[in-house]
Design a protein around this motif. Structure first.
Motif, PDB file in Angstrom:
ATOM      1  N   ILE A  76       0.827  -1.211   0.000  1.00  0.00           N
ATOM      2  CA  ILE A  76       0.000   0.000   0.000  1.00  0.00           C
ATOM      3  C   ILE A  76       0.860   1.259   0.000  1.00  0.00           C
ATOM      4  CG2 ILE A  76      -1.745   1.308   1.276  1.00  0.00           C
ATOM      5  CD1 ILE A  76      -2.592  -1.444   2.478  1.00  0.00           C
ATOM      6  N   LEU A  77       1.885   1.272   0.839  1.00  0.00           N
ATOM      7  CA  LEU A  77       2.703   2.474   0.970  1.00  0.00           C
ATOM      8  C   LEU A  77       3.798   2.541  -0.090  1.00  0.00           C
ATOM      9  CD1 LEU A  77       3.200   2.791   4.821  1.00  0.00           C
ATOM     10  CD2 LEU A  77       1.946   4.336   3.356  1.00  0.00           C
ATOM     11  N   SER A  78       3.926   1.502  -0.890  1.00  0.00           N
ATOM     12  CA  SER A  78       5.076   1.292  -1.794  1.00  0.00           C
ATOM     13  C   SER A  78       6.373   1.738  -1.104  1.00  0.00           C
ATOM     14  CB  SER A  78       4.874   1.959  -3.157  1.00  0.00           C
ATOM     15  OG  SER A  78       4.183   3.187  -3.034  1.00  0.00           O
ATOM     16  N   LEU A  79       6.612   1.066   0.065  1.00  0.00           N
ATOM     17  CA  LEU A  79       7.785   1.393   0.878  1.00  0.00           C
ATOM     18  C   LEU A  79       9.057   0.924   0.205  1.00  0.00           C
ATOM     19  CD1 LEU A  79       6.972   0.502   4.599  1.00  0.00           C
ATOM     20  CD2 LEU A  79       7.536   2.736   3.665  1.00  0.00           C
ATOM     21  N   GLU A  80      10.122   1.702   0.375  1.00  0.00           N
ATOM     22  CA  GLU A  80      11.452   1.303  -0.090  1.00  0.00           C
ATOM     23  C   GLU A  80      12.118   0.604   1.093  1.00  0.00           C
ATOM     24  OE1 GLU A  80      13.427   0.527  -2.960  1.00  0.00           O
ATOM     25  OE2 GLU A  80      12.048   2.156  -3.444  1.00  0.00           O
ATOM     26  N   ILE A  81      12.172  -0.723   1.074  1.00  0.00           N
ATOM     27  CA  ILE A  81      12.646  -1.390   2.283  1.00  0.00           C
ATOM     28  C   ILE A  81      14.074  -1.887   2.173  1.00  0.00           C
ATOM     29  CG2 ILE A  81      10.369  -2.087   3.089  1.00  0.00           C
ATOM     30  CD1 ILE A  81      11.157  -4.936   2.008  1.00  0.00           C
ATOM     31  N   GLY A  82      14.751  -1.605   1.093  1.00  0.00           N
ATOM     32  CA  GLY A  82      16.144  -2.036   0.979  1.00  0.00           C
ATOM     33  C   GLY A  82      16.248  -3.549   1.044  1.00  0.00           C
ATOM     34  N   GLY A  83      17.189  -4.043   1.831  1.00  0.00           N
ATOM     35  CA  GLY A  83      17.403  -5.499   1.871  1.00  0.00           C
ATOM     36  C   GLY A  83      16.720  -6.181   3.039  1.00  0.00           C
ATOM     37  N   LEU A  84      15.660  -5.587   3.578  1.00  0.00           N
ATOM     38  CA  LEU A  84      15.040  -6.165   4.769  1.00  0.00           C
ATOM     39  C   LEU A  84      14.325  -7.474   4.454  1.00  0.00           C
ATOM     40  CD1 LEU A  84      13.514  -3.119   6.678  1.00  0.00           C
ATOM     41  CD2 LEU A  84      15.735  -4.220   6.943  1.00  0.00           C
ATOM     42  N   ASP A  85      14.588  -8.486   5.277  1.00  0.00           N
ATOM     43  CA  ASP A  85      13.936  -9.781   5.101  1.00  0.00           C
ATOM     44  C   ASP A  85      12.837  -9.885   6.152  1.00  0.00           C
ATOM     45  OD1 ASP A  85      13.150 -12.359   4.825  1.00  0.00           O
ATOM     46  OD2 ASP A  85      14.987 -13.225   5.647  1.00  0.00           O
ATOM     47  N   TYR A  86      11.663  -9.353   5.803  1.00  0.00           N
ATOM     48  CA  TYR A  86      10.621  -9.257   6.844  1.00  0.00           C
ATOM     49  C   TYR A  86       9.932 -10.590   7.125  1.00  0.00           C
ATOM     50  CZ  TYR A  86       7.678  -8.778   2.700  1.00  0.00           C
ATOM     51  OH  TYR A  86       7.059  -8.983   1.515  1.00  0.00           O
ATOM     52  N   MET A  87      10.237 -11.639   6.338  1.00  0.00           N
ATOM     53  CA  MET A  87       9.668 -12.943   6.680  1.00  0.00           C
ATOM     54  C   MET A  87      10.611 -13.754   7.573  1.00  0.00           C
ATOM     55  SD  MET A  87       6.734 -12.787   5.433  1.00  0.00           S
ATOM     56  CE  MET A  87       6.047 -14.424   5.576  1.00  0.00           C
ATOM     57  N   ASP A 113      13.327 -14.357  13.076  1.00  0.00           N
ATOM     58  CA  ASP A 113      13.564 -13.546  14.279  1.00  0.00           C
ATOM     59  C   ASP A 113      12.652 -12.320  14.343  1.00  0.00           C
ATOM     60  OD1 ASP A 113      14.631 -11.752  12.500  1.00  0.00           O
ATOM     61  OD2 ASP A 113      16.716 -12.075  13.080  1.00  0.00           O
ATOM     62  N   GLY A 114      12.011 -11.967  13.226  1.00  0.00           N
ATOM     63  CA  GLY A 114      11.006 -10.904  13.250  1.00  0.00           C
ATOM     64  C   GLY A 114      11.564  -9.500  13.343  1.00  0.00           C
ATOM     65  N   ILE A 115      12.884  -9.357  13.421  1.00  0.00           N
ATOM     66  CA  ILE A 115      13.463  -8.024  13.608  1.00  0.00           C
ATOM     67  C   ILE A 115      13.115  -7.110  12.430  1.00  0.00           C
ATOM     68  CG2 ILE A 115      15.639  -6.731  13.747  1.00  0.00           C
ATOM     69  CD1 ILE A 115      16.777  -9.044  15.375  1.00  0.00           C
ATOM     70  N   ASP A 116      13.292  -7.652  11.210  1.00  0.00           N
ATOM     71  CA  ASP A 116      13.027  -6.818  10.039  1.00  0.00           C
ATOM     72  C   ASP A 116      11.540  -6.518   9.875  1.00  0.00           C
ATOM     73  OD1 ASP A 116      15.655  -6.635   9.615  1.00  0.00           O
ATOM     74  OD2 ASP A 116      15.756  -8.032   7.923  1.00  0.00           O
ATOM     75  N   ALA A 117      10.708  -7.458  10.282  1.00  0.00           N
ATOM     76  CA  ALA A 117       9.269  -7.201  10.229  1.00  0.00           C
ATOM     77  C   ALA A 117       8.926  -6.008  11.114  1.00  0.00           C
ATOM     78  CB  ALA A 117       8.503  -8.436  10.679  1.00  0.00           C
ATOM     79  N   VAL A 118       9.549  -5.960  12.293  1.00  0.00           N
ATOM     80  CA  VAL A 118       9.309  -4.820  13.183  1.00  0.00           C
ATOM     81  C   VAL A 118       9.845  -3.541  12.540  1.00  0.00           C
ATOM     82  CG1 VAL A 118       9.769  -3.834  15.468  1.00  0.00           C
ATOM     83  CG2 VAL A 118       9.387  -6.288  15.227  1.00  0.00           C
ATOM     84  N   ARG A 119      10.988  -3.648  11.846  1.00  0.00           N
ATOM     85  CA  ARG A 119      11.558  -2.447  11.212  1.00  0.00           C
ATOM     86  C   ARG A 119      10.629  -1.907  10.123  1.00  0.00           C
ATOM     87  NH1 ARG A 119      17.783  -3.190   9.921  1.00  0.00           N
ATOM     88  NH2 ARG A 119      17.649  -0.938   9.693  1.00  0.00           N
ATOM     89  N   VAL A 120       9.964  -2.826   9.410  1.00  0.00           N
ATOM     90  CA  VAL A 120       8.994  -2.365   8.408  1.00  0.00           C
ATOM     91  C   VAL A 120       7.872  -1.589   9.105  1.00  0.00           C
ATOM     92  CG1 VAL A 120       7.268  -3.108   6.724  1.00  0.00           C
ATOM     93  CG2 VAL A 120       9.516  -4.220   6.797  1.00  0.00           C
ATOM     94  N   MET A 121       7.421  -2.105  10.238  1.00  0.00           N
ATOM     95  CA  MET A 121       6.356  -1.419  10.986  1.00  0.00           C
ATOM     96  C   MET A 121       6.825  -0.045  11.452  1.00  0.00           C
ATOM     97  SD  MET A 121       3.847  -3.421  10.895  1.00  0.00           S
ATOM     98  CE  MET A 121       4.229  -4.586   9.612  1.00  0.00           C
ATOM     99  N   ILE A 122       8.098   0.035  11.852  1.00  0.00           N
ATOM    100  CA  ILE A 122       8.634   1.320  12.297  1.00  0.00           C
ATOM    101  C   ILE A 122       8.624   2.317  11.131  1.00  0.00           C
ATOM    102  CG2 ILE A 122      10.677   2.512  13.196  1.00  0.00           C
ATOM    103  CD1 ILE A 122      11.427  -0.090  14.636  1.00  0.00           C
TER     104      ILE A 122
END
Lengths: 765, 81
Positions: free
Chosen positions: A649-660, A663-672
């Motif tokens: 929806i936001l067409s976020l630029e997330i770089g190399g984040l592995d949100y799946m 450890d969930g760290i990157d998923a939280v970073r996407v939320m941030i």
């Protein structure tokens, strides 16, 4: 069916006898109105089946504890066909005290003289024929542990039940004899059942009896005016108790011939206690025991063998590649070993979750996927129902292992020593030493911890303990901590270990404050008396442990498939349907009923830092917290799921984040990124999830343990209120440091008001 | 042999003595009686908890623990021979 009731002191081997008689037929329930276990089973070796009812372990038939009242009412009102009174032969004097009280009831009765093997090992002799003559009821020597004498016991009970027996009292030698007799005749005239028992209780001015037979109280009071005992005055309750013990010493004690005449000689238990409750070593040993429990249950490097010997991981050995284990054998091996040997608790957990649950339900899910059912039905079955069941069942190994270790402590007698060691510390908070273990077990899992509050004698103490158990952050909440603190650190602030440790400390602090708060307001009451037997140390019985565990597993699974499953389905429906009842995939959760409710209630969470200030996507935190009620680790997996739709929806630029990532760290970073949530708000979110309503499994357990509806809804309110306040404090103080003084002032004022109010209440009394 | 009247909470480790009387609030008193602390019975103070309270006593062939607060209700005659 014929019913025999088992009655006896705690630690007299009653449970072992019950298990020996009934085996696998046992069924555990609750006595109506109280959470005292009611165990029933069937004995089948006689001509007709006989139902055995295990009454709670008690020392006396006084009216002061729920156990005593339950046992007494059962014998009086339900009129079992026979009472089997189990007596610990190694401790005749105190055990026979209860016997003298049961003897006063008009019910057939047999004495089971238990632990005869230990008596004989000591070289002592008991003349049971003599006892039988003195008591006037059959006496059978048994060893419940070795299952000796059980059939003879049942045969004699079977023969006795056909003959009526009238109550007799040992108080005939006291000065109260005439009074008891007169009251008995008066009661008999009123056609009261068990007149002798009621007569004695009336003479004692027993709380329960006085209200029942008001007309006779006057007669007792009149007598009291003419009767003055030199020691007890008109305290007839004391006179009766004293009369019983005097009679036991005089008439029954000759039945035992002790080899060792020294009354206070040091027993094996005393010797063990010299170390286990030692002035200096007692507390360190206790801490070691506690550590061992957690190490046996949760350690992924058992006895630290992996790090000591620097063992290779399965990947190093070439047994695991990027697709996972190379074959099923390796998969099994990976449940036991991977660079370190896992603890027994971990092994059981891995086998259960990876192999049994994983394979069976995995196969089932594949089957459903390929079944050609409609998209939403597959979703409901696979993600709603099966994932829900798996989520709940995945706790089972932890629950059982922790529960077993706890039972070993209880059965061995060490639990009573823990209470002995810690009582002084806990009394300051209005709790007894026994409350410690359930609380600390909360770090593992709230479910067994809450069940174990049954060992607390005082109901207010029990309620307070159940309420704060979730504050001891359990294993399932750890992923929330590691993922969010990991994300915070990735943002360049702080240290993950300090945040994690700080949150644990916060939980403990909140628990202490909450207990103090409750014990001085809603759960006020005197610290319960602490007068407790320190039972002889005994090896726990495997059969008893297993039967006990089987009960707990059965109860938990029953709950998992009813109340917990139902709640899980409700939440799945709320996240996968919109208000028009059309099905939504995981990528459209933002339109779901739950997301819309989240948007609606978002302002409520503004003081906590994850409300209106987060803008359009603030609801993700609310949705995650609600889904977390199924199982707390779902909070983080929800972030992973939500990340997909948020990024789209936001067409976020997330770089190399592995949100799946797991450890969930990157998923939280996407939320941030999506919400610009601040660090204090993130920490407030952790604290909120830690202290708010726990998972459904724990809620269901709390519901079962708190038998009154009001205390349960009060508990839910308490969790909501406490988490709201705690999270608000963290967010506001973290954002504007000076608000600390406002909060301190508020707490101080509340504290002073409570103190003043309690003082004035005390004056009124 | 020396004899004097004190309450059970004042006992030192290793002290022995006979119970003279039991006082206290109804519930606590009944519990003490039920557990066998009645006049005339001999009690031995085996040990104190690591933090000094509660205490562990031996009577009627078994071990009982109680707090000093509750032990205050038990009037004793010390009898260390």
């Amino acid at each position: 069916m014929i019913r025999f009731a088992l009655a006896g002191n705690p630690n007299s081997g009653k449970t072992t006898l019950f298990n020996g008689l009934t085996g696998s037929t046992a069924h555990v329930g609750n006595w109506p109105g109280v959470t005292v276990d009611k165990k029933e089973g069937v004995y089948k070796k006689l001509n007709e089946p006989i139902q055995i009812i295990d009454l709670p372990g008690i020392y006396s038939l006084s009216p002061y504890t729920p156990e005593e009242v339950v046992a007494r009412n059962y014998i009086l009102d339900e009129q079992p066909d026979c009472v089997i009174n189990i007596v610990d032969a190694t401790n005749l004097e105190r055990n026979l005290y209860l016997t003298t009280q049961i003897m006063e009831i008009d019910v057939p009765m047999v004495i089971a003289l238990n632990m005869m093997d230990e008596v004989e090992k000591e070289g002592d002799v008991i003349y049971e024929k003599y006892l039988e003559l003195e008591l006037g009821v059959p006496v059978v020597k048994i060893s419940a542990l070795k299952e000796q004498g059980l059939d003879e016991l049942m045969e004699r009970a079977y023969n006795s039940y056909k003959k009526d027996r009238s109550g007799v009292t040992v108080l005939k030698e006291t000065s109260l004899n005439h009074l008891i007799n007169d009251v008995k005749i008066a009661l008999k005239g009123q056609k009261v059942l068990n007149p002798l028992f009621h007569a004695v209780k009336l003479v004692e001015s027993d709380e329960l009896e006085v209200s029942m037979h008001n007309n006779i109280v006057a007669m007792v009071e009149e007598f009291k005016n003419t009767h003055q005992d030199s020691t007890f005055g008109t305290d007839f309750e004391a006179l009766v108790a004293d009369g019983r013990y005097k009679y036991i010493c005089k008439h029954f004690s000759p039945a035992i011939k002790k080899k060792n005449k020294d009354k206070f000689k040091e027993t094996k238990s005393n010797k063990a206690d010299k170390i286990l409750t030692h002035k200096i070593w007692g507390i360190p040993i206790f801490i070691l025991v506690l550590f061992s429990i957690f190490h046996l249950t949760f350690a992924e490097d058992f006895l630290y063998l992996g790090s000591i010997f620097n063992l290779p991981s399965l990947e190093d050995l070439g047994l695991v590649n990027e697709h996972g284990p190379i074959n099923f054998g390796v998969k099994l091996l990976s449940c036991i070993y991977d660079g370190a040997i896992f603890s027994p608790g971990c092994i059981i957990n891995n086998l259960w979750n990876e192999v049994i649950i994983g394979e069976i339900f995995g196969a089932l899910q594949t089957l459903i996927e390929n079944s050609g059912l409609s998209y939403w039905a597959v979703g409901l079955l696979n993600n709603g129902i099966i994932d829900g069941i798996c989520g709940v069942l995945s706790f089972l190994p932890w629950i059982l292992v922790l529960f077993m270790l706890f039972s070993i402590l209880e059965d061995s007698g060490y639990m009573a020593r823990i209470a002995f060691i810690l009582d002084k510390l806990f009394r300051k908070f209005g709790l007894s030493g026994r409350a410690f273990l359930p609380m600390i077990m909360g770090f593992g899992c709230s479910v067994p911890a809450m069940i174990n509050t049954r060992t607390l004698a005082d109901s207010k103490e029990k309620i307070a303990t159940i309420r704060v158990i979730p504050f001891f952050s359990c294993g399932a909440k750890l992923p929330i901590l590691t993922a969010i603190s990991g994300a915070i650190v990735a943002g360049g602030v702080g240290n993950a270990d300090i945040i994690t440790f700080g949150m644990y400390l916060l939980g403990i602090t909140c628990a202490i404050i909450s207990v103090l708060f409750m014990r001085s307001t809603t759960l006020k009451g005197e610290t319960p008396p602490f007068i407790m037997e320190l039972p002889t140390y005994r090896l726990p019985r495997f059969k008893n442990l297993m039967l006990h565990l089987w009960d707990k597993a059965k109860h938990f699974i029953e709950k998992a498939f009813t109340i917990i499953l139902a709640s899980t389905i409700v939440i799945w429906v709320l996240t996968h349907f919109n208000f028009g009842w059309s099905f939504l995939g995981d990528d459209k959760i933002n339109n779901s009923i739950l997301a819309n409710i989240g948007k609606l209630v978002q302002p409520i969470f503004t003081p906590l830092g994850f409300g209106s200030q987060l803008g359009e996507f603030g609801w993700v935190f609310i949705v995650a917290a609600v889904v977390g009620l199924i199982a707390k680790e779902n909070v983080i997996t929800t972030f992973s799921t939500l990340a997909t739709c948020v990024i789209a929806i936001l067409s976020l630029e997330i770089g190399g984040l592995d949100y799946m990532a797991e450890d969930g760290i990157d998923a939280v970073r996407v939320m941030i990124m999506a919400t610009n949530i601040s660090v204090p708000a993130l920490i407030s979110f952790i604290a909120f999830n830690m202290t708010t309503i726990p998972c459904f499994a724990a809620v269901a357990t709390a519901r079962a343990e708190l038998n009154e509806k009001n205390t349960f809804s009060g508990t839910l309110l308490f969790w909501i209120f406490a988490s709201y306040v705690i999270a608000s404090v963290i967010y506001t103080v973290g954002t504007w440091w000076w608000t600390l003084f406002i909060w301190l002032a508020v707490f101080a004022i509340v504290g002073v008001i409570i103190k003043l109010r309690n003082k004035s209440l005390k004056k009124e009394n | 042999m020396k004899k004097k009247e004190i309450t059970l909470d004042e006992f030192r480790i290793g002290d022995k003595g006979f119970v003279l009387n039991v006082l206290g609030e109804k519930r606590v008193k009944r519990r003490l009686f039920d557990m066998g602390i009645t006049p005339g019975i001999e009690i031995y103070l085996r040990k104190k908890a690591p933090l000094g309270d509660p205490i562990e006593i031996t009577l009627r062939g078994y071990e009982l623990t109680l707090r000093k607060d509750e032990a205050k209700n038990v009037i004793m005659e010390v009898n260390n021979d």
